[in-house]
Structures are given as structure tokens and as C-alpha cells.
Design an enzyme around this catalytic site. Structure first.
Site, PDB file in Angstrom:
ATOM      1  N   TYR A 222      10.774 -16.817  32.484  1.00 40.73           N
ATOM      2  CA  TYR A 222      11.994 -16.496  32.810  1.00 40.73           C
ATOM      3  C   TYR A 222      12.504 -17.514  33.945  1.00 40.73           C
ATOM      4  O   TYR A 222      11.758 -17.782  34.365  1.00 40.73           O
ATOM      5  CB  TYR A 222      12.081 -15.162  33.525  1.00 40.73           C
ATOM      6  CG  TYR A 222      13.340 -14.415  33.027  1.00 40.73           C
ATOM      7  CD1 TYR A 222      14.258 -13.945  31.470  1.00 40.73           C
ATOM      8  CD2 TYR A 222      14.501 -13.860  34.465  1.00 40.73           C
ATOM      9  CE1 TYR A 222      15.099 -13.761  31.550  1.00 40.73           C
ATOM     10  CE2 TYR A 222      15.461 -12.876  34.272  1.00 40.73           C
ATOM     11  CZ  TYR A 222      16.256 -12.597  33.033  1.00 40.73           C
ATOM     12  OH  TYR A 222      17.405 -12.757  32.553  1.00 40.73           O
TER      13      TYR A 222
ATOM     14  N   ASN B 258      22.645  -5.869  26.591  1.00 36.64           N
ATOM     15  CA  ASN B 258      22.824  -6.574  24.906  1.00 36.64           C
ATOM     16  C   ASN B 258      25.085  -6.062  24.866  1.00 36.64           C
ATOM     17  O   ASN B 258      25.288  -7.239  25.026  1.00 36.64           O
ATOM     18  CB  ASN B 258      22.057  -6.562  24.528  1.00 36.64           C
ATOM     19  CG  ASN B 258      20.677  -6.846  24.431  1.00 36.64           C
ATOM     20  OD1 ASN B 258      20.913  -7.740  25.192  1.00 36.64           O
ATOM     21  ND2 ASN B 258      19.831  -5.681  23.914  1.00 36.64           N
TER      22      ASN B 258
ATOM     23  N   VAL C 275      22.477  -8.172  21.195  1.00 40.08           N
ATOM     24  CA  VAL C 275      23.565  -8.871  21.575  1.00 40.08           C
ATOM     25  C   VAL C 275      24.372  -9.552  19.700  1.00 40.08           C
ATOM     26  O   VAL C 275      25.445  -9.145  19.858  1.00 40.08           O
ATOM     27  CB  VAL C 275      23.110 -10.078  21.810  1.00 40.08           C
ATOM     28  CG1 VAL C 275      24.047 -11.399  22.237  1.00 40.08           C
ATOM     29  CG2 VAL C 275      22.041 -10.030  23.281  1.00 40.08           C
TER      30      VAL C 275
ATOM     31  N   ARG D  21      17.205 -14.409  10.063  1.00 36.94           N
ATOM     32  CA  ARG D  21      15.802 -15.338   9.042  1.00 36.94           C
ATOM     33  C   ARG D  21      15.593 -14.682   8.011  1.00 36.94           C
ATOM     34  O   ARG D  21      15.207 -15.536   7.280  1.00 36.94           O
ATOM     35  CB  ARG D  21      15.116 -14.826  10.230  1.00 36.94           C
ATOM     36  CG  ARG D  21      14.423 -15.919  11.864  1.00 36.94           C
ATOM     37  CD  ARG D  21      13.581 -15.703  12.240  1.00 36.94           C
ATOM     38  NE  ARG D  21      12.756 -14.369  12.799  1.00 36.94           N
ATOM     39  CZ  ARG D  21      11.777 -14.199  13.635  1.00 36.94           C
ATOM     40  NH1 ARG D  21      11.053 -15.221  13.379  1.00 36.94           N
ATOM     41  NH2 ARG D  21      12.168 -12.792  14.234  1.00 36.94           N
TER      42      ARG D  21
ATOM     43  N   TYR E 111      22.360 -18.522  25.346  1.00 33.01           N
ATOM     44  CA  TYR E 111      22.004 -17.809  25.938  1.00 33.01           C
ATOM     45  C   TYR E 111      20.581 -16.859  25.932  1.00 33.01           C
ATOM     46  O   TYR E 111      20.192 -16.144  26.558  1.00 33.01           O
ATOM     47  CB  TYR E 111      23.329 -16.642  25.578  1.00 33.01           C
ATOM     48  CG  TYR E 111      22.886 -16.163  24.480  1.00 33.01           C
ATOM     49  CD1 TYR E 111      24.068 -15.650  23.216  1.00 33.01           C
ATOM     50  CD2 TYR E 111      22.057 -14.754  24.687  1.00 33.01           C
ATOM     51  CE1 TYR E 111      23.877 -15.516  22.418  1.00 33.01           C
ATOM     52  CE2 TYR E 111      22.178 -13.920  23.008  1.00 33.01           C
ATOM     53  CZ  TYR E 111      23.248 -15.159  21.809  1.00 33.01           C
ATOM     54  OH  TYR E 111      22.707 -14.084  20.843  1.00 33.01           O
ATOM     55  N   GLY E 112      19.533 -17.250  24.539  1.00 35.01           N
ATOM     56  CA  GLY E 112      18.716 -17.225  24.398  1.00 35.01           C
ATOM     57  C   GLY E 112      17.661 -18.320  23.938  1.00 35.01           C
ATOM     58  O   GLY E 112      18.441 -19.216  23.049  1.00 35.01           O
TER      59      GLY E 112
ATOM     60  N   TRP F 123      24.167 -16.680  31.593  1.00 33.66           N
ATOM     61  CA  TRP F 123      23.251 -16.043  32.267  1.00 33.66           C
ATOM     62  C   TRP F 123      23.938 -14.817  32.760  1.00 33.66           C
ATOM     63  O   TRP F 123      24.777 -14.746  33.922  1.00 33.66           O
ATOM     64  CB  TRP F 123      21.968 -15.984  32.703  1.00 33.66           C
ATOM     65  CG  TRP F 123      20.999 -15.738  33.732  1.00 33.66           C
ATOM     66  CD1 TRP F 123      20.926 -14.827  32.741  1.00 33.66           C
ATOM     67  CD2 TRP F 123      20.598 -15.797  34.679  1.00 33.66           C
ATOM     68  NE1 TRP F 123      19.680 -13.875  33.862  1.00 33.66           N
ATOM     69  CE2 TRP F 123      19.090 -14.650  34.890  1.00 33.66           C
ATOM     70  CE3 TRP F 123      20.409 -16.779  35.892  1.00 33.66           C
ATOM     71  CZ2 TRP F 123      18.706 -14.305  35.847  1.00 33.66           C
ATOM     72  CZ3 TRP F 123      19.897 -16.251  37.031  1.00 33.66           C
ATOM     73  CH2 TRP F 123      18.804 -15.019  36.980  1.00 33.66           C
ATOM     74  N   LEU F 124      23.974 -13.767  31.984  1.00 31.06           N
ATOM     75  CA  LEU F 124      23.979 -12.118  32.312  1.00 31.06           C
ATOM     76  C   LEU F 124      24.092 -12.284  34.075  1.00 31.06           C
ATOM     77  O   LEU F 124      25.166 -11.436  34.604  1.00 31.06           O
ATOM     78  CB  LEU F 124      23.774 -11.065  31.791  1.00 31.06           C
ATOM     79  CG  LEU F 124      24.879  -9.519  31.960  1.00 31.06           C
ATOM     80  CD1 LEU F 124      25.598  -9.780  31.664  1.00 31.06           C
ATOM     81  CD2 LEU F 124      23.944  -8.432  31.428  1.00 31.06           C
TER      82      LEU F 124
END
Ligand code: NAP
Length: 289
Positions: free
Chosen positions: A18, A88, A117, A137, A201-202, A227-228
Site C-alpha cells: 500500500y 468508495n 467505485v 472484463r 486511483y487504483g 488518493w482519498l
């Protein structure tokens, strides 16, 4: 604590992958819902008995949180629903409001559209009059995303660009939201207008971004990150409470319903984490009543 979901960030934190590490021993859990049973000195007695969201260290029966790391939940919102509202949906709200001045009818692009999200992006954009082009996907996910208000759903393969251009019919989006990385992000950025912004963001694929030189030289695309945690640490308290007011208002109207695929008691947290790694929806830790 009543309950807490397992989010990808929780798994990344446990893996040591992280954005920041924590001193051990520590309690994982980026969010969860509980009830205030006791107060520190000087805290307004009206907090006792309130249902709250906690920020961090949520996977436990009880604990102490500073007042600025709890958010009071409005009456009438169920604990299972509230427990997924701290991370989220606020991320989705800020992604849509902080990086572009969207006008009614504008398109927003996103991958990982089946994520919590992604679903929140669809619901918020739909309410605000912005259109979403959603990259997934699994083609089978299209129907459920359309039911949330998705305007278009395309599959994330080498034909994605052509399929998306068919849908957009000449419209050139200025905002793209990326939670996957690698080729998926490159394809998303390829659809942006000159000067458009891709916000990462991910990184669900764990693959690095691949940015062709031409995206910078000829199209001047902008690559940003979000990043929150950083936003919450910097935002004044009135902005934070106004953000949660919006999130609770939308939740009360039925938005952000959790897609729970399995529940485990806290005592079975290891099995719960293993199930969460398989994906497919949220795993909920059922803690207390
Ligand atoms: N930066 C921030 O402040 C912030 C805040 C919140 C969340 N996030 C990040 O946002 C992302 C989504 O979080 P979430 O809680 O909404 O997720 P989630 O509900 O658990 O959903 C996971 C999503 O990732 C997709 N996925 C899983 N493995 C993948 C892979 N190897 N390649 C491509 N797609 C994959 C899933 O697709 P399927 O449905 O097809 O399985 C699903 O869309 C995570 O990366 C999380 O860390 C960041």
C-alpha cells in the site's frame, strides 16, 4: 462494531503493497459501521448511541477512534449499507468533481466499472446528467451496470477502442478514470480529447502505466493521481461533512447498495480474506449486533 467490508486496499495493506505501511501489531479494515458506546473527556454526550462510520482499524469488536475519524450515520440507513459508504462512494464523487468541469451530457470514461467505485461513478454521473462509457472484463456485467444508469458498456480487449468510438459517435471525452493500469489504461487514454485528463486511483492489474510519447507530444494529455486518504487529511472539516452529506443523500435514495458475495464472522477473518482475494463482489465481516 456491527460490520465491515473487505476492500482491495485492505488486502494491499496486509500484503505490504500500500501507499504507506503501519507499525505492527495493527488492526486492518479501512471502513466499517458501529455504534458509539462511550466517550472520551470533553466529547458532546449526544454522540452516545449514534450509529457511525469509522476511518481505519475497523476489523474488531470495539476500539477508540478520535472524533475526526468517525462520521455520524443518518437515522434510517442500515448498518450493512452504511458500512460501505466511507471509502468508495466518496472516491467516486471526488473523481467526478475534482478533475474536470463536466457539463450536462459530457461523457466520462472508466475501467473497472464493475467495482464498488465504478458503480458509484455510474450512479453519481447518472444523477448529475453526465454519461458514462464503462469498460469491463466480463460482457455479462453489462446488464447490471445499465440498470444502475450506465450509458454504454464495452469489453476491455484490443477491440475496445473501436467499440467505444462507435458509441461516442464523434464526442471526445475530457475525463477518464483508471483503476487497472497497463494496456487497459492506455486504451482508455487513447479515447480522450486533446488536453483531456486520465486519473489513476487504483492498479488492479498491478501493471505499470504505459504512456505512448505521442499522447504527450501531440495530444498534451494530463495524467493525474487520486488518493482519498490524502484528500481527507488536507480537506477542511466543512468540505468533509458536505461530501458525506451528498453521499448519505444519494444512499438514502437507493444508491451505493453493497454487492455482498459472502459474509463471515470476525473469528473467521482469515477465511474471509481468502474469499475476498477471489473477487466477484464484497466480502462482509459480520462483527456484532
Ligand atoms: N485511490 C483511492 O483513494 C481509492 C479509493 C477507493 C478504492 N480505490 C481503488 O479502486 C479500486 C477498486 O476498489 P473497489 O473497492 O471499488 O473494488 P471492488 O468492488 O472490490 O472490485 C474490484 C474490481 O477490480 C476488477 N479486477 C479485479 N482484478 C482485476 C485484474 N487483475 N485486472 C483487471 N481488473 C480486475 C474487478 O473486475 P470483475 O468484476 O470483472 O472481477 C472489479 O471491477 C481498487 O484498486 C482500490 O484500491 C482507490
Amino acid at each position: 462494531m456491527f460490520c465491515a467490508p473487505i476492500n482491495p486496499a485492505d488486502l494491499n495493506m496486509i500484503e505490504g503493497k500500500y501507499g504507506e505501511s503501519r507499525d505492527l501489531p495493527d488492526v486492518p479494515g479501512s471502513e466499517g459501521c458501529g455504534r458509539v458506546v462511550d466517550l472520551g473527556a470533553g466529547v458532546d454526550g449526544a454522540w452516545v448511541g449514534r450509529k457511525v462510520l469509522v476511518d481505519g482499524q475497523a476489523w474488531r469488536q470495539s476500539g477508540n477512534w478520535p472524533l475526526d475519524r468517525v462520521v455520524a450515520v443518518p437515522d434510517g440507513l442500515a448498518a450493512d449499507h452504511a458500512a460501505v459508504l466511507r471509502v468508495n462512494p466518496p472516491t467516486a464523487w471526488l473523481l467526478l468533481h475534482q478533475f474536470a468541469a463536466l457539463r450536462p451530457g459530457d461523457w466520462v470514461l472508466q475501467n473497472a466499472a464493475t467495482s464498488a467505485v465504478g458503480r458509484a461513478v455510474i450512479e453519481i454521473a447518472h444523477q448529475r446528467g453526465w454519461k458514462t462509457l464503462n469498460v469491463v472484463r466480463r460482457a455479462a456485467a453489462a446488464e447490471e451496470l445499465r440498470a444502475l444508469g450506465a450509458d454504454a458498456v464495452v469489453v476491455d480487449d484490443e477491440d475496445m477502442g473501436a467499440a467505444a468510438k462507435d458509441v461516442l459517435g464523434g464526442a471526445v471525452p475530457r475525463l477518464a478514470l483508471n483503476a487497472i493500469g497497463g494496456e487497459s489504461a492506455t486504451r482508455l487514454a487513447g479515447l480522450l480529447a486533446s488536453g483531456g485528463t486520465l486519473v489513476t486511483y487504483g492498479a488492479m492489474s498491478k501493471e505499470a502505466l504505459k504512456i505512448p510519447n505521442s499522447f504527450l507530444i501531440f495530444r498534451d494529455l494530463v495524467f493525474r493521481g487520486f488518493w482519498l486518504t490524502r484528500w481527507l487529511r488536507a480537506a477542511p472539516p466543512d468540505q468533509v461533512s458536505s461530501l458525506f452529506d451528498q453521499i448519505f443523500r444519494l444512499a438514502a435514495s437507493g444508491c451505493f447498495a453493497p454487492r455482498v458475495v459472502a459474509e463471515f464472522p470476525l473469528a473467521e477473518v482469515a477465511a474471509a480474506v481468502t474469499r475476498a482475494e477471489e473477487g466477484g463482489g464484497k466480502v462482509l465481516l459480520r462483527i456484532g449486533g
